[in-house]
Structures are given as C-alpha cells and as structure tokens.
Design an enzyme around this catalytic site. Sequence first.
Site, PDB file in Angstrom:
ATOM      1  N   ALA A  66       0.848  -1.194   0.000  1.00 10.03           N
ATOM      2  CA  ALA A  66       0.000   0.000   0.000  1.00 10.03           C
ATOM      3  C   ALA A  66       0.881   1.242   0.000  1.00 10.03           C
ATOM      4  O   ALA A  66       2.084   1.175   0.269  1.00 10.03           O
ATOM      5  CB  ALA A  66      -0.914   0.000   1.220  1.00 10.03           C
ATOM      6  N   GLY A 112      -0.509  -5.381   0.865  1.00 14.35           N
ATOM      7  CA  GLY A 112      -1.783  -5.331   0.161  1.00 14.35           C
ATOM      8  C   GLY A 112      -1.749  -6.032  -1.181  1.00 14.35           C
ATOM      9  O   GLY A 112      -2.776  -6.507  -1.671  1.00 14.35           O
ATOM     10  N   GLU A 115      -2.326  -9.631  -0.409  1.00 16.60           N
ATOM     11  CA  GLU A 115      -3.749  -9.755  -0.078  1.00 16.60           C
ATOM     12  C   GLU A 115      -4.618  -9.681  -1.326  1.00 16.60           C
ATOM     13  O   GLU A 115      -5.621 -10.399  -1.442  1.00 16.60           O
ATOM     14  CB  GLU A 115      -4.142  -8.663   0.915  1.00 16.60           C
ATOM     15  CG  GLU A 115      -3.508  -8.847   2.289  1.00 16.60           C
ATOM     16  CD  GLU A 115      -3.751  -7.658   3.200  1.00 16.60           C
ATOM     17  OE1 GLU A 115      -4.462  -7.831   4.202  1.00 16.60           O
ATOM     18  OE2 GLU A 115      -3.236  -6.551   2.907  1.00 16.60           O
ATOM     19  N   GLU A 135       3.756  -6.262   7.074  1.00 25.87           N
ATOM     20  CA  GLU A 135       3.146  -5.145   7.806  1.00 25.87           C
ATOM     21  C   GLU A 135       3.721  -4.948   9.204  1.00 25.87           C
ATOM     22  O   GLU A 135       3.771  -3.817   9.710  1.00 25.87           O
ATOM     23  CB  GLU A 135       1.616  -5.337   7.899  1.00 25.87           C
ATOM     24  CG  GLU A 135       0.866  -5.098   6.599  1.00 25.87           C
ATOM     25  CD  GLU A 135       0.775  -6.331   5.726  1.00 25.87           C
ATOM     26  OE1 GLU A 135       0.021  -6.308   4.733  1.00 25.87           O
ATOM     27  OE2 GLU A 135       1.468  -7.347   6.014  1.00 25.87           O
TER      28      GLU A 135
END
Length: 259
Positions: A66, A112, A115, A135
Amino acid sequence: MNYQTLLTTIENETLVITINRPDKLNALNKTVIAELSSVVDEVYNNHAIKSAIITGSGPKSFVAGADISEFLQLDPSQGEDLARKGQQSVFDKIENSPKPIVAAVNGFALGGGCELALSCHFIIASDNAKFGQPEVNLGLIPGYGGTQRLVQVVGKGRAMQLLMTGEMISAEQAAQYGIANSIVKQEDLLNTVKAILQVIHTKAPLAIAKVIECVNNFDHTQQGYDFEIKKFGECFATEDLKEGASAFLEKRKPAFTGR
C-alpha cells in the site's frame, strides 16, 4: 471506461486489468482502490466479460504493498474505516465474483499486493515473483484480509510465521505452500492464464459461479455439505444443465448460454 491507475483490455471475453503505477511498484492508494472497485463492478455487470486477470505493469512488481504515505495522519477509527472500505469494495468483491478472477503475479506481491492476489480465485506466478506480508515492520497488521485468507491457504503454522516475521518468500516457496498454483516464465505468464481461462469459458457459467460460491463458503461441518447440496439442486433449474446432460448423451460439445 478510462482510469488513471489501471489499464484494461478485453481479449476473448477475458478482461485484463493491469495496475499501472510502475514508478511506485504499483502500490495501492485510494485511487487504485476506487478504480479497482469500479472495474470489478464491470466484471460483474458486463455480459461480454466471462473472466478477468489482475496483474501489474512492468517486470518488477505485481503490487508492492500500500501507499504508506497515506497512513501517517490516520487515527484508529480512520484506519479501521480504510480497511473496511477496501475489504468491502475490492477484496471481498473479487473473492465473491461469480466470474473467475485470476491473479497473474509478475513480481513483488507484498502487503496489500499479497492480499490482492489471495483474494483472487487462484494465482499463477512468474518465476521472479515474491510474496510476503511485511506489515509488522511498520507496526501494522494486514488490513485487507491477509490474516484470514493466508491461514486458509497455507495453514495456521506457516501463516503465523509469515505474518510475524514479515519475511518474503520466493515463487517456488509460494507454490510449495499452495499460494501459487504454478510458476511460469514471466514472458509466458499472461498467455498461460489466458489459456486456463479459455478452458473455463467452455464450461457452464452458472455452474462456475456456484463452484466459486461453494468453495468460498467452505465449512468442514455439515453446514458446508448442506450448502453444496442446496447449490447442486439449484443447477437443476438451469437450461445449462439440460444442455450439458443432453450434449454428453449425444456425444457432442455443449453450447452453454448461462441460463
């Protein structure tokens, strides 16, 4: 439809969605999330589209996480809102699409990006692909379903290790863990995924949608079997079942209509 951060093309009823921020390694920001939501709506609603591929532009990255610069000013409620909106508008929507959406992972799939790949129905990876949920290095945890989908794919122990160490794994390890279905040379990646989807296009669209629905509602208790039984029964209301059974008995290829 024109997008700022996405490139889209339709070929043989497959929509290829390319996240196009190569200078940022295709990192997710608010614009990418909003545009992914819109383009997945197009997959749902456009009858000319039977499947979709999500990939990243350039040779280095699928999605390398992200855009962290957007996180610095968020308070807890804003952080929660960011994750909820992303989950509902993109990641859950991809996972529950009645049409196949496949991740063609062509490099880094981190945070992300990992994901996003996991939310697709399956993953084909290039030989230079790297996967990870780093993360914890930022004082965060995954917010777009990483702790949930990764456990389902690799099991609790491996998921715990990957999530707590933040380590990055190779395409070979990802295939060994079951994250990627197969590994191909980067130059062959898109054509490989397209060929798989062309096979799926020959199957009954409503049956494909019910397969997706049943797998996404997996439950090892009787509830899971009862859900499958219900969806099996629903197939008998479709013209496609009658066509498929007739074609089998008549030794011909079926002509499915999605009805």
